[in-house]
Design a protein around this motif. Structure first.
Motif, PDB file in Angstrom:
ATOM      1  N   ASP A 173       0.836  -1.208   0.000  1.00  0.00           N
ATOM      2  CA  ASP A 173       0.000   0.000   0.000  1.00  0.00           C
ATOM      3  C   ASP A 173       0.870   1.258   0.000  1.00  0.00           C
ATOM      4  O   ASP A 173       0.601   2.216  -0.746  1.00  0.00           O
ATOM      5  N   VAL A 174       1.900   1.246   0.846  1.00  0.00           N
ATOM      6  CA  VAL A 174       2.821   2.381   0.922  1.00  0.00           C
ATOM      7  C   VAL A 174       3.540   2.562  -0.415  1.00  0.00           C
ATOM      8  O   VAL A 174       3.696   3.687  -0.910  1.00  0.00           O
ATOM      9  N   LEU A 175       3.965   1.437  -1.013  1.00  0.00           N
ATOM     10  CA  LEU A 175       4.640   1.485  -2.309  1.00  0.00           C
ATOM     11  C   LEU A 175       3.742   2.130  -3.362  1.00  0.00           C
ATOM     12  O   LEU A 175       4.190   2.991  -4.133  1.00  0.00           O
ATOM     13  N   GLN A 176       2.483   1.735  -3.403  1.00  0.00           N
ATOM     14  CA  GLN A 176       1.545   2.297  -4.380  1.00  0.00           C
ATOM     15  C   GLN A 176       1.435   3.806  -4.242  1.00  0.00           C
ATOM     16  O   GLN A 176       1.434   4.540  -5.240  1.00  0.00           O
ATOM     17  N   SER A 177       1.362   4.272  -3.014  1.00  0.00           N
ATOM     18  CA  SER A 177       1.240   5.703  -2.769  1.00  0.00           C
ATOM     19  C   SER A 177       2.499   6.443  -3.214  1.00  0.00           C
ATOM     20  O   SER A 177       2.419   7.496  -3.865  1.00  0.00           O
ATOM     21  N   GLU A 178       3.664   5.902  -2.901  1.00  0.00           N
ATOM     22  CA  GLU A 178       4.931   6.517  -3.278  1.00  0.00           C
ATOM     23  C   GLU A 178       5.092   6.577  -4.794  1.00  0.00           C
ATOM     24  O   GLU A 178       5.507   7.602  -5.352  1.00  0.00           O
ATOM     25  N   VAL A 179       4.769   5.471  -5.447  1.00  0.00           N
ATOM     26  CA  VAL A 179       4.905   5.405  -6.907  1.00  0.00           C
ATOM     27  C   VAL A 179       3.991   6.429  -7.573  1.00  0.00           C
ATOM     28  O   VAL A 179       4.401   7.149  -8.498  1.00  0.00           O
ATOM     29  N   LYS A 180       2.768   6.503  -7.119  1.00  0.00           N
ATOM     30  CA  LYS A 180       1.804   7.449  -7.686  1.00  0.00           C
ATOM     31  C   LYS A 180       2.301   8.883  -7.556  1.00  0.00           C
ATOM     32  O   LYS A 180       2.225   9.676  -8.505  1.00  0.00           O
ATOM     33  N   ASN A 181       2.842   9.233  -6.387  1.00  0.00           N
ATOM     34  CA  ASN A 181       3.329  10.590  -6.143  1.00  0.00           C
ATOM     35  C   ASN A 181       4.554  10.911  -6.991  1.00  0.00           C
ATOM     36  O   ASN A 181       4.692  12.033  -7.506  1.00  0.00           O
ATOM     37  N   THR A 182       5.441   9.937  -7.153  1.00  0.00           N
ATOM     38  CA  THR A 182       6.649  10.161  -7.946  1.00  0.00           C
ATOM     39  C   THR A 182       6.302  10.358  -9.419  1.00  0.00           C
ATOM     40  O   THR A 182       6.813  11.268 -10.080  1.00  0.00           O
ATOM     41  N   ILE A 183       5.438   9.504  -9.947  1.00  0.00           N
ATOM     42  CA  ILE A 183       5.059   9.591 -11.357  1.00  0.00           C
ATOM     43  C   ILE A 183       4.280  10.867 -11.648  1.00  0.00           C
ATOM     44  O   ILE A 183       4.348  11.407 -12.762  1.00  0.00           O
ATOM     45  N   ALA A 184       3.586  11.382 -10.647  1.00  0.00           N
ATOM     46  CA  ALA A 184       2.820  12.626 -10.832  1.00  0.00           C
ATOM     47  C   ALA A 184       3.725  13.803 -11.178  1.00  0.00           C
ATOM     48  O   ALA A 184       3.262  14.805 -11.738  1.00  0.00           O
ATOM     49  N   THR A 185       5.031  13.684 -10.888  1.00  0.00           N
ATOM     50  CA  THR A 185       5.968  14.763 -11.211  1.00  0.00           C
ATOM     51  C   THR A 185       6.399  14.733 -12.679  1.00  0.00           C
ATOM     52  O   THR A 185       7.076  15.655 -13.143  1.00  0.00           O
ATOM     53  N   LEU A 186       6.020  13.678 -13.398  1.00  0.00           N
ATOM     54  CA  LEU A 186       6.376  13.545 -14.812  1.00  0.00           C
ATOM     55  C   LEU A 186       5.170  13.925 -15.673  1.00  0.00           C
ATOM     56  O   LEU A 186       4.127  13.279 -15.599  1.00  0.00           O
ATOM     57  N   PRO A 187       5.293  14.977 -16.491  1.00  0.00           N
ATOM     58  CA  PRO A 187       4.167  15.377 -17.348  1.00  0.00           C
ATOM     59  C   PRO A 187       3.665  14.224 -18.207  1.00  0.00           C
ATOM     60  O   PRO A 187       4.453  13.388 -18.662  1.00  0.00           O
ATOM     61  N   LYS A 188       2.375  14.183 -18.444  1.00  0.00           N
ATOM     62  CA  LYS A 188       1.764  13.075 -19.172  1.00  0.00           C
ATOM     63  C   LYS A 188       2.323  12.916 -20.579  1.00  0.00           C
ATOM     64  O   LYS A 188       2.458  11.794 -21.083  1.00  0.00           O
ATOM     65  N   GLU A 189       2.670  14.033 -21.226  1.00  0.00           N
ATOM     66  CA  GLU A 189       3.187  13.941 -22.589  1.00  0.00           C
ATOM     67  C   GLU A 189       4.585  13.309 -22.644  1.00  0.00           C
ATOM     68  O   GLU A 189       5.047  12.896 -23.709  1.00  0.00           O
ATOM     69  N   LYS A 190       5.250  13.224 -21.500  1.00  0.00           N
ATOM     70  CA  LYS A 190       6.583  12.617 -21.447  1.00  0.00           C
ATOM     71  C   LYS A 190       6.552  11.146 -21.034  1.00  0.00           C
ATOM     72  O   LYS A 190       7.587  10.498 -20.953  1.00  0.00           O
TER      73      LYS A 190
END
Length: 305
Positions: A173-190
């Motif tokens: 669960d913690v991993l899922q939250s961390e991954v989601k937050n990290t990927i959110a820093t990458l623009p969708k077009e990239k």
């Protein structure tokens, strides 16, 4: 030839079978054999000190091409439970597992996933993409199944297995939250992930990446010149900043792709090496499922940003 070898190896295993037993005839601890390093790490988390886990495939090993040795067959025969991925990931071990089924408890974890949520493929023997560990929810299902099997096999320690399962699920669960937050820093077009083979489709589906592999779902298929040229043009057209090698696939395939892009007067960097079909070296952070996932996400986001 393979059939003769398997039959001979099983015979040798039967003759040489020696399981350490208590005086009451019960096994000291459960002997578990696993295939991929992801499953090995999972079973160690759930089983803890109550099980003896032997993984057949270590760091950098490609499960698509892995062949059983005589020693592997002996380990499998002496196991109380065999856990493997299934969905034809361990293609060259299927014959061995089939011969073991009548004598051993063999668990193909992939068979317990909801088929309607699997990614289909007309190009792969199972008709499903077998790289399901890149969907964390699926890995939770794996954890629950392992805990259930171990609890039934060793009811005296069921409480321990269930407790270990709860702890591991919380970590996921913690991993899922961390991954989601990290990927959110990458623009969708990239979010375009180009790798050596199609191992990251579940990852892409979960986090909005367009995933393109030079080879197909199985590394048994070779990428041709046309594949390289087509993908190099895709990289140029979509202004892809980085492409990735994989720890279990020879880097020459991605280096050839990079050279093809360069030949068209464009540049693309190699963003790093991702762990796809195997974890990192034992004893390292990347040698665990949780550490591997975090490393991959960090490497991808840093290279593409």
């Amino acid at each position: 030839m393979i059939k003769k070898f398997v039959a001979l190896a099983i015979t040798i295993a039967i003759l040489g079978c020696k399981n350490e037993r208590k005086e009451d005839g019960k096994a000291e601890i459960l002997n578990i054999v696993t295939t991929t390093s992801m499953i090995t790490d999972l079973v160690k988390n759930i089983g803890g000190d109550m099980v003896n886990v032997q993984g057949l495939m270590g760091a950098g090993v490609d499960p698509h091409l892995y062949k059983a040795s005589e020693g592997d067959v002996s380990k499998l025969f002496n196991a109380d439970v065999i856990f493997y991925n299934g969905l034809h990931l361990e293609g060259k071990l299927v014959e061995v597992f089939e011969k073991m089924e009548s004598k051993k408890e063999t668990i193909a974890l992939g068979e317990y996933l909801p088929k309607g949520e699997l990614i289909g493929s007309e190009y792969f023997a199972s008709n499903y993409d077998p790289h399901v560990w890149f969907n964390i929810e699926f890995f939770k299902t794996y954890a629950k199944k392992v805990a259930d099997v171990l609890s039934k096999k060793d009811p005296k320690n069921a409480v321990t297995y269930i407790e270990n399962e709860k702890v591991f699920l919380l970590k996921l669960d913690v991993l899922q939250s961390e991954v989601k937050n990290t990927i959110a820093t990458l623009p969708k077009e990239k979010r375009i992930l180009v790798t050596a083979h199609d191992a990251f489709n579940y990852f892409g589906k979960s986090y909005g990446f367009n995933v393109v592999g030079l080879q197909g779902l199985s590394t048994a298929t070779e990428a041709g010149v046309q594949d390289v040229q087509k993908l190099s043009q895709f990289i140029i057209d979509n202004k892809v900043k980085a492409i990735f090698i994989e720890s279990s696939v020879p880097r020459r395939t991605i280096e050839a792709l990079q050279a093809a892009v360069l030949s068209k007067n464009h540049e693309v960097k190699i963003g790093g090496s991702l762990f796809s079909d195997a974890l990192g070296d034992a004893g390292t952070i990347e040698g665990t499922y949780l550490g591997m996932f975090r490393y991959n996400v960090s490497t991808i986001v840093n290279a593409l940003n």
